[in-house]
Design a protein around this motif. Structure first.
Motif, PDB file in Angstrom:
ATOM      1  N   SER A 140     -51.049 -23.582  43.772  1.00 46.06           N
ATOM      2  CA  SER A 140     -50.238 -22.569  43.071  1.00 46.06           C
ATOM      3  C   SER A 140     -50.599 -22.594  41.588  1.00 46.06           C
ATOM      4  CB  SER A 140     -48.745 -22.837  43.272  1.00 46.06           C
ATOM      5  OG  SER A 140     -48.447 -24.217  43.075  1.00 46.06           O
ATOM      6  N   PRO A 141     -51.764 -22.043  41.228  1.00 44.97           N
ATOM      7  CA  PRO A 141     -52.256 -22.124  39.850  1.00 44.97           C
ATOM      8  C   PRO A 141     -51.426 -21.289  38.884  1.00 44.97           C
ATOM      9  CG  PRO A 141     -53.637 -20.674  41.154  1.00 44.97           C
ATOM     10  CD  PRO A 141     -52.660 -21.290  42.103  1.00 44.97           C
ATOM     11  N   THR A 142     -51.908 -21.217  37.656  1.00 48.15           N
ATOM     12  CA  THR A 142     -51.137 -20.632  36.560  1.00 48.15           C
ATOM     13  C   THR A 142     -50.684 -19.206  36.821  1.00 48.15           C
ATOM     14  OG1 THR A 142     -52.637 -21.924  35.183  1.00 48.15           O
ATOM     15  CG2 THR A 142     -51.130 -20.461  34.053  1.00 48.15           C
ATOM     16  N   CYS A 143     -51.464 -18.429  37.550  1.00 45.10           N
ATOM     17  CA  CYS A 143     -51.054 -17.047  37.819  1.00 45.10           C
ATOM     18  C   CYS A 143     -49.838 -16.994  38.736  1.00 45.10           C
ATOM     19  CB  CYS A 143     -52.205 -16.257  38.434  1.00 45.10           C
ATOM     20  SG  CYS A 143     -52.926 -17.037  39.887  1.00 45.10           S
ATOM     21  N   SER A 144     -49.466 -18.140  39.317  1.00 46.75           N
ATOM     22  CA  SER A 144     -48.291 -18.217  40.186  1.00 46.75           C
ATOM     23  C   SER A 144     -47.139 -18.967  39.526  1.00 46.75           C
ATOM     24  CB  SER A 144     -48.668 -18.909  41.501  1.00 46.75           C
ATOM     25  OG  SER A 144     -47.543 -19.073  42.329  1.00 46.75           O
ATOM     26  N   ILE A 145     -47.415 -20.161  38.997  1.00 51.28           N
ATOM     27  CA  ILE A 145     -46.369 -21.010  38.415  1.00 51.28           C
ATOM     28  C   ILE A 145     -46.908 -21.691  37.160  1.00 51.28           C
ATOM     29  CG2 ILE A 145     -44.783 -22.949  38.781  1.00 51.28           C
ATOM     30  CD1 ILE A 145     -45.121 -22.554  41.793  1.00 51.28           C
ATOM     31  N   ARG A 146     -46.082 -21.737  36.125  1.00 53.07           N
ATOM     32  CA  ARG A 146     -46.352 -22.563  34.949  1.00 53.07           C
ATOM     33  C   ARG A 146     -45.398 -23.759  34.989  1.00 53.07           C
ATOM     34  NH1 ARG A 146     -47.073 -18.655  29.619  1.00 53.07           N
ATOM     35  NH2 ARG A 146     -49.350 -18.791  29.486  1.00 53.07           N
ATOM     36  N   ALA A 147     -45.919 -24.905  35.356  1.00 54.91           N
ATOM     37  CA  ALA A 147     -45.055 -26.064  35.606  1.00 54.91           C
ATOM     38  C   ALA A 147     -44.417 -26.623  34.339  1.00 54.91           C
ATOM     39  CB  ALA A 147     -45.840 -27.157  36.318  1.00 54.91           C
ATOM     40  N   PHE A 148     -45.003 -26.361  33.160  1.00 60.97           N
ATOM     41  CA  PHE A 148     -44.372 -26.823  31.924  1.00 60.97           C
ATOM     42  C   PHE A 148     -43.003 -26.167  31.722  1.00 60.97           C
ATOM     43  CE2 PHE A 148     -48.667 -27.892  29.754  1.00 60.97           C
ATOM     44  CZ  PHE A 148     -48.615 -29.181  30.257  1.00 60.97           C
ATOM     45  N   GLU A 149     -42.827 -24.985  32.277  1.00 59.54           N
ATOM     46  CA  GLU A 149     -41.529 -24.305  32.169  1.00 59.54           C
ATOM     47  C   GLU A 149     -40.434 -25.038  32.928  1.00 59.54           C
ATOM     48  OE1 GLU A 149     -42.161 -20.287  33.398  1.00 59.54           O
ATOM     49  OE2 GLU A 149     -43.508 -19.817  31.707  1.00 59.54           O
ATOM     50  N   TYR A 150     -40.837 -25.956  33.804  1.00 61.60           N
ATOM     51  CA  TYR A 150     -39.890 -26.764  34.573  1.00 61.60           C
ATOM     52  C   TYR A 150     -39.868 -28.222  34.095  1.00 61.60           C
ATOM     53  CZ  TYR A 150     -39.930 -22.776  37.771  1.00 61.60           C
ATOM     54  OH  TYR A 150     -39.835 -21.515  38.314  1.00 61.60           O
ATOM     55  N   GLY A 151     -40.468 -28.471  32.954  1.00 62.79           N
ATOM     56  CA  GLY A 151     -40.391 -29.809  32.383  1.00 62.79           C
ATOM     57  C   GLY A 151     -41.409 -30.803  32.889  1.00 62.79           C
ATOM     58  N   ALA A 152     -42.495 -30.358  33.527  1.00 63.68           N
ATOM     59  CA  ALA A 152     -43.500 -31.291  34.036  1.00 63.68           C
ATOM     60  C   ALA A 152     -44.119 -32.083  32.891  1.00 63.68           C
ATOM     61  CB  ALA A 152     -44.595 -30.544  34.793  1.00 63.68           C
ATOM     62  N   LYS A 153     -44.325 -33.370  33.138  1.00 64.49           N
ATOM     63  CA  LYS A 153     -44.988 -34.234  32.160  1.00 64.49           C
ATOM     64  C   LYS A 153     -46.474 -33.889  32.064  1.00 64.49           C
ATOM     65  CE  LYS A 153     -45.492 -38.411  29.994  1.00 64.49           C
ATOM     66  NZ  LYS A 153     -44.723 -38.876  28.823  1.00 64.49           N
ATOM     67  N   ALA A 154     -47.074 -33.611  33.206  1.00 64.19           N
ATOM     68  CA  ALA A 154     -48.490 -33.268  33.254  1.00 64.19           C
ATOM     69  C   ALA A 154     -48.748 -32.398  34.472  1.00 64.19           C
ATOM     70  CB  ALA A 154     -49.361 -34.525  33.304  1.00 64.19           C
ATOM     71  N   ILE A 155     -49.814 -31.618  34.390  1.00 65.82           N
ATOM     72  CA  ILE A 155     -50.244 -30.734  35.466  1.00 65.82           C
ATOM     73  C   ILE A 155     -51.637 -31.166  35.905  1.00 65.82           C
ATOM     74  CG2 ILE A 155     -50.957 -28.362  36.006  1.00 65.82           C
ATOM     75  CD1 ILE A 155     -48.826 -27.499  33.864  1.00 65.82           C
ATOM     76  N   VAL A 156     -51.827 -31.295  37.213  1.00 67.63           N
ATOM     77  CA  VAL A 156     -53.132 -31.630  37.773  1.00 67.63           C
ATOM     78  C   VAL A 156     -53.671 -30.412  38.506  1.00 67.63           C
ATOM     79  CG1 VAL A 156     -54.395 -33.130  39.379  1.00 67.63           C
ATOM     80  CG2 VAL A 156     -52.524 -34.070  38.007  1.00 67.63           C
TER      81      VAL A 156
END
Length: 394
Positions: free
Chosen positions: A181-197
């Motif tokens: 689910s790459p950036t065009c689907s979800i931006r995980a920083f918006e949910y407080g993720a420490k890091a994205i792989v």
């Protein structure tokens, strides 16, 4: 760190994020620099570019672009998705614990069981569907929760809002593998993720010609550790693969839209077929986490689905099915996903082949279970080839 000057739409960022015309020539395509070493401008003075294991202009451009797509942060790219995971886990110390889902990519489990557990870094698995389940899995030395936002191969959607709630409550950060689910689907920083792989080999580059991985984080201390590991371990991404990834990103949203539509059409066809026992695709209302997917995934649900064939008289029919599917060369039996070519994978011996029979059963991977990644072909041709292959099963 990516410096956001003015918020741009994602479609614009895919093309221009982190990039500028070359100041020397005006070239719009990124400059590919293969040089291993660089002339140092002055004795005794540290330069930005010294040796390619530590720094490379093309790699830096890709890292800037990946951070731009997430809206902020720092990016580091590595020689594969598993290399990126390895670098994250190498920031832990013997005795530390990390919590992962019960269903996870087989390569991740292999990495833990054969590399990190012998060095004293342990993991525990839990069902991330409830706050109570997650909190009960926490140990005194739990440092991270590591999740796949869309699990492999059942495509269960982990609720990132729930992850954010638990992370804030327990002060244990979570790391999100966003490969499915790459950036065009979800931006995980918006949910407080420490890091994205990210496995750059999949949707990000998208043309079946790159092996690479990335970690994006907002934490400058974690970024410093990753940059040190990048230089010291040397699991870097080559300039050529960085270049191809930069160019692949520019069409990510177009590819995502097309394969999402194709996957939904094929999933609906398979779900209605009497010789298919079940279909797993987040875009289907029958999927267990369809409502979470609707809330969390923007711009459709991606090009990957999984399905299980109905019970059959003999397992030899599995080979007949796979052979028949490939009769016109529109579907290829092979590993991986998110390629221009439609790929039929067999998790039992491919992505999850290193798991025990019990672990496969826990993940719902039977011998009749397949994963299909839709490419750029017409979905009508894919359906036609599946139909003639399914007719062979009795």
């Amino acid at each position: 760190m990516y410096q956001k000057t003015k918020e741009l739409e994602l479609e614009t960022l895919f093309v221009h994020g982190g990039e500028h015309p070359d100041p020397l020539t005006g070239a719009l395509a990124p400059v590919l620099i293969r040089s291993k070493t660089y002339k140092q401008p002055e004795f005794g003075k540290k330069a930005r570019w010294e040796y390619a294991r530590g720094q490379n202009p093309t790699r830096s451009l890709l890292e800037e672009k990946l951070a731009a797509l997430e809206g902020r942060g720092y990016a580091s790219v590595f020689s594969s998705g598993l290399a990126a995971e390895t670098m994250i886990f190498m920031t832990l110390l013997p005795g530390d614990n990390i919590i992962i889902p019960k269903e996870v990519y087989g390569g991740t489990l292999r990495l833990f069981n054969n590399i990190f557990v012998p060095y004293g870094i342990n993991y525990s698995q839990t069902d991330f569907s409830s706050e109570n389940n997650i909190e009960q899995a926490i140990m005194p030395k739990t440092k991270y929760m590591f999740i796949e936002a869309l699990t492999n191969p059942s495509l269960n959607v982990i609720d990132l809002s729930l992850m954010q709630k638990v992370s804030e409550k327990t002060s244990i950060p979570f790391i999100a593998d966003m490969t499915f689910s790459p950036t065009c689907s979800i931006r995980a920083f918006e949910y407080g993720a420490k890091a994205i792989v990210q496995s750059l080999s999949k949707y990000i580059s998208g043309h079946n010609d790159v092996i690479g991985g990335a970690i994006i984080t907002e934490d400058p201390i974690l970024n410093e550790k990753l940059k040190f590991l990048q230089k010291t371990v040397g699991a870097i991404l080559s300039p050529d693969e960085c270049y191809r990834t930069i160019q692949g990103i520019k069409t990510l949203h177009l590819r995502w839209d097309y394969v999402s539509k194709s996957a939904l059409e094929v999933a609906q066809y398979l779900e209605s077929h009497e010789k298919v026992a079940r279909v797993l695709y987040p875009g289907l209302s029958s999927h267990p986490s369809h409502k979470i997917a609707q809330k969390q995934m923007k711009n459709s649900f991606g090009g990957v689905l999984s399905f299980e064939l109905a019970p059959m008289k003999a397992e030899s029919m599995l080979k007949a099915f796979v052979d028949a599917v490939q009769a016109r060369n529109t579907i290829t039996y092979g590993e991986s996903l998110a390629s221009p070519e439609t790929l039929l994978a067999y998790p039992c011996t491919m992505s999850h082949g290193s798991l025990s029979d019990k672990e496969k059963e826990t993940c719902g991977i039977s011998k009749r279970f397949f994963r299909l990644s839709l490419g750029f072909e017409s979905p009508r041709d894919i359906i036609a080839d599946l139909e003639q292959a399914l007719q062979l099963i009795s």
